[in-house]
Scaffold this motif. Structure first.
Motif, PDB file in Angstrom:
ATOM      1  N   HIS A  10       0.819  -1.245  -0.021  1.00 25.02           N
ATOM      2  CA  HIS A  10      -0.063   0.081   0.055  1.00 25.02           C
ATOM      3  C   HIS A  10       0.794   1.384  -0.033  1.00 25.02           C
ATOM      4  O   HIS A  10       0.334   2.610   0.046  1.00 25.02           O
ATOM      5  N   PHE A  11       2.203   1.057   0.098  1.00 28.56           N
ATOM      6  CA  PHE A  11       3.215   2.454  -0.175  1.00 28.56           C
ATOM      7  C   PHE A  11       3.500   2.383  -1.533  1.00 28.56           C
ATOM      8  O   PHE A  11       3.762   1.389  -2.156  1.00 28.56           O
ATOM      9  N   ALA A  20       6.750   7.322   6.648  1.00 23.49           N
ATOM     10  CA  ALA A  20       5.705   6.921   7.312  1.00 23.49           C
ATOM     11  C   ALA A  20       6.140   6.354   8.807  1.00 23.49           C
ATOM     12  O   ALA A  20       5.626   6.832   9.886  1.00 23.49           O
TER      13      ALA A  20
ATOM     14  N   VAL B 111      -4.718   2.620   5.185  1.00 22.68           N
ATOM     15  CA  VAL B 111      -4.039   3.562   6.067  1.00 22.68           C
ATOM     16  C   VAL B 111      -2.431   3.209   6.200  1.00 22.68           C
ATOM     17  O   VAL B 111      -2.104   2.175   5.547  1.00 22.68           O
ATOM     18  N   ALA B 112      -1.634   4.081   6.701  1.00 20.89           N
ATOM     19  CA  ALA B 112      -0.365   3.821   6.628  1.00 20.89           C
ATOM     20  C   ALA B 112       0.138   2.365   7.469  1.00 20.89           C
ATOM     21  O   ALA B 112       1.058   1.774   6.931  1.00 20.89           O
ATOM     22  N   PHE B 113      -0.518   2.210   8.524  1.00 25.89           N
ATOM     23  CA  PHE B 113      -0.347   1.161   9.472  1.00 25.89           C
ATOM     24  C   PHE B 113      -1.424   0.256   9.533  1.00 25.89           C
ATOM     25  O   PHE B 113      -2.209   0.149  10.507  1.00 25.89           O
ATOM     26  N   PRO B 114      -1.615  -0.734   8.704  1.00 31.79           N
ATOM     27  CA  PRO B 114      -2.923  -1.332   8.643  1.00 31.79           C
ATOM     28  C   PRO B 114      -3.062  -2.650   9.620  1.00 31.79           C
ATOM     29  O   PRO B 114      -4.104  -2.629  10.361  1.00 31.79           O
TER      30      PRO B 114
END
Lengths: 211, 543
Positions: A10-11, A20, B111-114
Motif C-alpha cells: 500500500h506504499f 511513514a 492507512v499507513a499502518f494496517p
C-alpha cells in the motif's frame, strides 16, 4: 548481500514507507511526553506546596548513585546511536553489538535503581500510608516519595520496555535483517531509547540535584 | 424509477465478497472491513449506553424510588456516561467513517499502518471486556468523571473500569497516529493539502487531539488506579494530596475530548452540505483552518469545568474567555454551512435532515455553552440539569446528528444498497423531536435548580421529568426504526450505483461497495473537492 528495501503494497515507494514509519514514531513519542507531562505537573504543584519537604527529600536521595545511572544511560544512548550509524553503513555485526551494549546499560540502570529502591524500602521512605521514615517529618514528606516513586517507577517501566526492544533489535541485526535501505526499526527503536534517556535527563536534576 | 437506477447493479467483486470466511474478517487489515467492524461494535455500545439512559429516565418518572435503589441508579448513570463517552462518541465517526473513507479520499490503498489499525480494534475489545466485567460485578458509582477523593475510596468495582478505559485509550491513540501519518504520507498524485476533502481536515485535527490528549487521560486513570489500590495519597487531602490536581489532569484530556467528539461531526457536515445544496462550499479554507483552530484552542479551556472548584478568579476569567474563542471558530463554520445552503438547489434527503438537526443542536448547544462559560451565570447552573442538557445538546445531539448523517450518506457507498428514504425522514423527525423533548425540559429543570445525578426530586418537578422520559422513549423508537430499515436494506435495498447522490466527493469515484484495493488504478486528483461549479449530466439523487 544486504536486504533490499521492498515497500509494502500500500506504499508507493520504500522511501514513503520509511517516512511513514519515522513520522508514526515521532507521533508516538509525543504521546509518551504527554504521558509524563501530567506527572511533571504533579511534581511542580507539590514542590510549591511542600517546598521544605521536597528540599529535604531531594537531599536525602543518593545523588552519586543517580549520577552513575545518568552516565550509564548516556553511554547506552551513544551505543544505540552508533548502532544506527553502523546500520546505515551496512555493518550489521557492529550494529548488533551497539544495540546489545544499549540493552546492557538498560539492565545496569534498572539494577542501580533497584539498589536505590531497596534502600528506601529499608528506611520506610515510601509513598502515602506506607511512609515511616523518621528523619524527614515536615508536612508533605510522604508526598515527595509518592512523586519520586511514581516518576521513577514509570520511567523504569519504560527502560524495561526499551531494553526488550533493544534485545529484539540486536537479535534481528545479528541475523542481518537491516541495511542502509531497511533501517526503520533500528531508527525507531533508537528514537524510543533516546526519549527514555531524555526523560531521565529531566528527572535527574529535578529529583536529585536542585534544592 | 430512473433509467440509471435500473442499470445499477452491485459490482461483481468488492471488499465485502472478495473473501467471506470469518477468519478473513477477524484477521483483516483492510481499512474498510475494520471500519465495518467498528461500526458493529459502536452500534452495540450505543445500544448499551442508550439502554442505561432509558433505565435512568424510567427511574426518574416519580420522585423517590420508582423501581431501583439509589446505589443502582448511581451505577447506571456512571455506566451510561462511560459507555457513551468512551465506547461510542469518541471512536464513533473517526473509527468507523474515518477508517473507511480517509484512505479512499486520499487515493490510498490503505492507512499507513494496517496491522496497527487491526490491533486498535482488538484493544478496543479488550478495554470493553474489562468494563463489561466491571458492570457484571456491579459497576462503579463515581460518575464518568471519577472525581477524587470519592473515586479513590468507593467500594464499588472502579478499578477494572479504570483499566478498561486506560486500555481503550491505546486504541484511540493508534487510530490517531495512523490517520496523521496517512494524511502526511499516503496522498495520491495531485492530492495537495488544499485539495484534501474537508472531512479529512476534520479527522486530521481530531487525530492531533487524540494523540496529544489521550495519554494524559491514560496517566490520570493510572494514577487513580494506583491511588485506589495502594493509597499513595496523591489526590487525597487527608494525606496532603490535592483533589484539584485530579480535576486539572482529567479535564486537560476531557475537554479536548469534547472536540474529539464534535470535530469529526463538523467534518461530516462540511463534506455533505455542499452535496445536498449542490453548491460549492462557501469558503474551503475557512472551514479547514477553523478545524485546526478548534483543535488548538480546545487545549486551553479545561478550567471552565472548575469555576466553582476553588481555582483563582483570574484563572476562571482566562478560561472563560478562552472558551469563547471556540465559539468564534465554530461560528465561522456555521456561517459557512448556512452560506453554502443559501441559494443552493436543496435536495431534502435524510442526510440533509440530519444536517439541519446538527445546525440546530450545535447553535443551541453552543449558545448555552457561551452562557455557562460566563462565570457568574455558571455559578448558578453548575452541576445542575442545565449543564447536563447543554452538553447533551452539543456533544451528543450534534455528534449524533452528524453520525446519522454520515451513516445515511455513506451507507450506499459502504454496502452498495440504498435505504428507504421515506422511513429515513420519519426516523430523523422522531429523533430530532425526541431529543428536544428529552433535553429542553432538562434545561428548564436545571434553571429551576434541579442538581444533576440526583435520585430524588421535589414533586413540582415531576411534569418536566416525565416529559423528558417521554422524549427519551421517542428517541428509542427513532433508533429502532433506523436499525430495522438499515438491516433490511443491507439485504433487500436497491443497488445504489457508484454515485447515487451525484456527489463530487472523491470517494464516490470508486464502485459501491469499493474494490478490496479501493481502485482499479491509483486515481489522479486534478480538481478541488466539493466542486459543483460545472454540471454533471448523470446526476440523480437516490430515491
Amino acid at each position: 548481500m544486504h536486504p533490499e528495501a521492498i515497500a509494502e503494497s500500500h506504499f508507493s515507494s520504500p522511501e514513503v514507507q520509511r517516512h511513514a514509519a519515522r513520522l508514526g514514531m515521532w507521533a508516538f513519542l509525543a504521546t509518551e511526553i504527554l504521558l509524563f507531562a501530567g506527572l511533571f505537573v504533579g511534581y511542580m504543584e507539590y514542590r510549591s506546596l511542600y517546598h521544605e519537604s521536597f528540599v529535604q527529600g531531594g537531599k536525602h536521595l543518593d545523588a552519586v548513585l543517580a549520577t552513575i545511572e545518568t552516565a550509564v544511560l548516556i553511554t547506552g544512548s551513544f551505543a544505540v546511536a552508533m548502532a544506527h550509524h553502523y546500520t546505515l553503513s551496512d555493518r550489521s555485526g557492529r550494529a548488533a553489538v551497539g544495540l546489545l551494549i544499549g540493552a546492557a546499560t538498560g539492565i545496569a540502570f534498572l539494577a542501580l535503581h533497584g539498589v536505590e529502591y531497596i534502600t528506601h524500602f529499608r528506611e520506610g521512605a515510601l509513598p502515602g500510608k506506607y511512609y515511616t521514615f523518621p528523619e524527614i517529618r515536615t508536612a508533605g514528606a510522604s508526598m515527595f516519595f509518592t512523586v519520586y516513586f511514581l516518576l521513577t517507577g514509570l520511567h523504569s517501566l519504560h527502560v524495561l520496555a526499551g531494553t526488550g526492544v533493544l534485545v529484539w533489535l540486536a537479535a534481528l541485526a545479528a541475523r542481518g535483517t537491516f541495511s542502509h535501505q531497511t533501517y526503520s526499526a533500528v531508527e525507531n527503536g533508537g528514537l524510543y531509547w533516546h526519549l527514555v534517556d531524555l526523560i531521565w535527563i529531566f528527572l535527574y536534576p529535578l529529583l536529585y540535584l536542585i534544592s | 424509477m430512473s433509467p440509471s437506477a435500473v442499470e445499477a447493479a452491485l459490482p461483481a467483486r468488492s471488499y465485502l465478497n472478495a473473501e467471506t470466511t470469518l477468519r478473513s474478517w477477524l484477521l483483516t487489515t483492510d481499512h474498510k472491513r475494520i471500519g465495518v467492524m467498528y461500526l458493529v461494535l459502536i452500534l452495540i455500545s450505543l445500544f448499551v449506553g442508550g439502554m442505561f439512559a432509558l433505565l435512568l429516565r424510567f427511574e426518574l418518572l416519580t420522585p423517590g424510588p420508582t423501581y431501583i435503589d439509589a446505589i443502582t441508579y448511581n451505577r447506571f448513570f456512571t455506566l451510561h456516561g462511560i459507555v457513551m463517552v468512551w465506547f461510542f462518541l469518541i471512536p464513533s465517526i473517526p473509527s468507523v467513517f474515518g477508517n473507511f473513507f480517509l484512505p479512499i479520499m486520499l487515493g490510498a490503498r490503505d492507512v499507513a499502518f494496517p496491522r496497527l489499525n487491526l490491533a486498535s480494534v482488538y484493544i478496543y475489545l479488550i478495554g470493553a471486556a474489562f468494563t463489561l466485567a466491571a458492570m457484571i460485578h456491579g459497576g462503579a458509582d463515581t460518575g464518568w468523571t471519577f472525581y477524587t477523593p470519592y473515586s479513590s475510596t468507593t467500594a464499588t468495582t472502579v478499578t477494572p473500569v479504570l483499566l478498561g478505559i486506560f486500555i481503550l485509550g491505546f486504541s484511540t491513540i493508534l487510530t490517531g497516529i495512523n490517520f496523521i501519518v496517512t494524511v502526511h504520507t499516503m496522498r495520491g498524485p495531485g492530492q495537495t493539502w488544499m485539495r484534501l476533502p474537508l472531512f479529512v481536515w476534520a479527522i486530521y485535527g481530531t487525530s492531533i487531539i487524540q494523540v496529544l490528549a489521550t495519554p494524559v487521560l491514560g496517566l490520570t486513570l493510572l494514577l487513580l488506579f494506583v491511588e485506589h489500590a495502594f493509597k499513595f495519597g496523591l489526590f487525597d487531602p487527608a494525606r496532603g494530596g490535592d483533589p484539584l490536581l485530579f480535576q486539572h489532569l482529567f479535564w486537560f484530556y476531557s475537554h479536548p475530548a469534547v472536540y474529539i467528539m464534535i470535530l469529526p461531526g463538523m467534518g461530516v457536515i462540511s463534506e455533505t452540505v455542499s452535496c445536498f445544496a449542490r453548491k460549492n462550499i462557501l469558503s474551503y479554507k475557512a472551514v479547514a483552518y477553523s478545524s485546526l483552530g478548534i483543535a488548538f484552542v480546545g487545549f486551553f479551556t479545561w478550567g471552565h469545568h472548575m469555576f466553582v472548584s476553588g481555582q483563582s478568579n483570574f484563572d476562571s476569567g482566562a478560561f472563560g474567555v478562552l472558551s469563547m474563542f471556540v465559539a468564534i471558530f465554530t461560528s465561522i463554520k456555521v456561517f459557512t454551512w448556512v452560506g453554502t445552503m443559501y441559494g443552493g438547489a436543496i435536495a431534502f434527503k435524510t442526510p440533509f435532515a440530519y444536517i439541519c438537526g446538527f445546525l440546530y443542536f450545535l447553535v443551541f448547544g453552543g449558545m448555552t455553552g457561551i452562557a455557562v462559560a460566563t462565570i457568574s451565570l455558571d455559578v448558578h447552573w453548575h452541576d445542575t440539569y442545565f449543564v447536563v442538557a447543554h452538553f447533551h445538546f452539543i456533544m451528543v445531539g450534534a455528534s449524533l446528528m452528524a453520525f446519522l448523517a454520515a451513516l445515511h450518506y455513506w451507507f450506499p457507498k459502504m454496502f452498495g444498497r440504498t435505504y428507504p428514504e421515506g422511513w429515513g425522514l420519519v426516523s430523523a423527525s422522531l429523533i430530532i423531536l425526541g431529543f428536544n423533548a428529552t433535553f429542553i425540559p432538562q434545561f428548564l429543570l436545571g434553571n429551576m435548580g434541579m442538581p444533576r445525578r440526583y435520585y430524588n426530586y421535589p414533586e413540582k418537578f415531576q411534569t418536566l421529568h416525565v416529559a423528558s422520559s417521554a422524549g427519551a422513549t421517542l428517541l428509542f423508537f427513532g433508533f429502532l426504526i433506523i436499525f430495522i430499515y438499515l438491516v433490511i436494506a443491507l439485504k433487500y435495498g436497491q443497488p445504489a450505483g457508484d454515485n447515487p447522490w451525484g456527489s463530487r466527493g472523491f470517494e464516490w469515484n470508486t464502485s459501491s461497495p469499493p474494490l478490496p484495493q479501493n481502485f482499479e488504478k491509483t486515481p489522479v486528483f486534478e480538481g478541488q473537492p466539493h466542486d459543483y461549479s460545472t454540471p454533471v449530466l448523470e446526476v440523480s439523487h437516490a430515491s
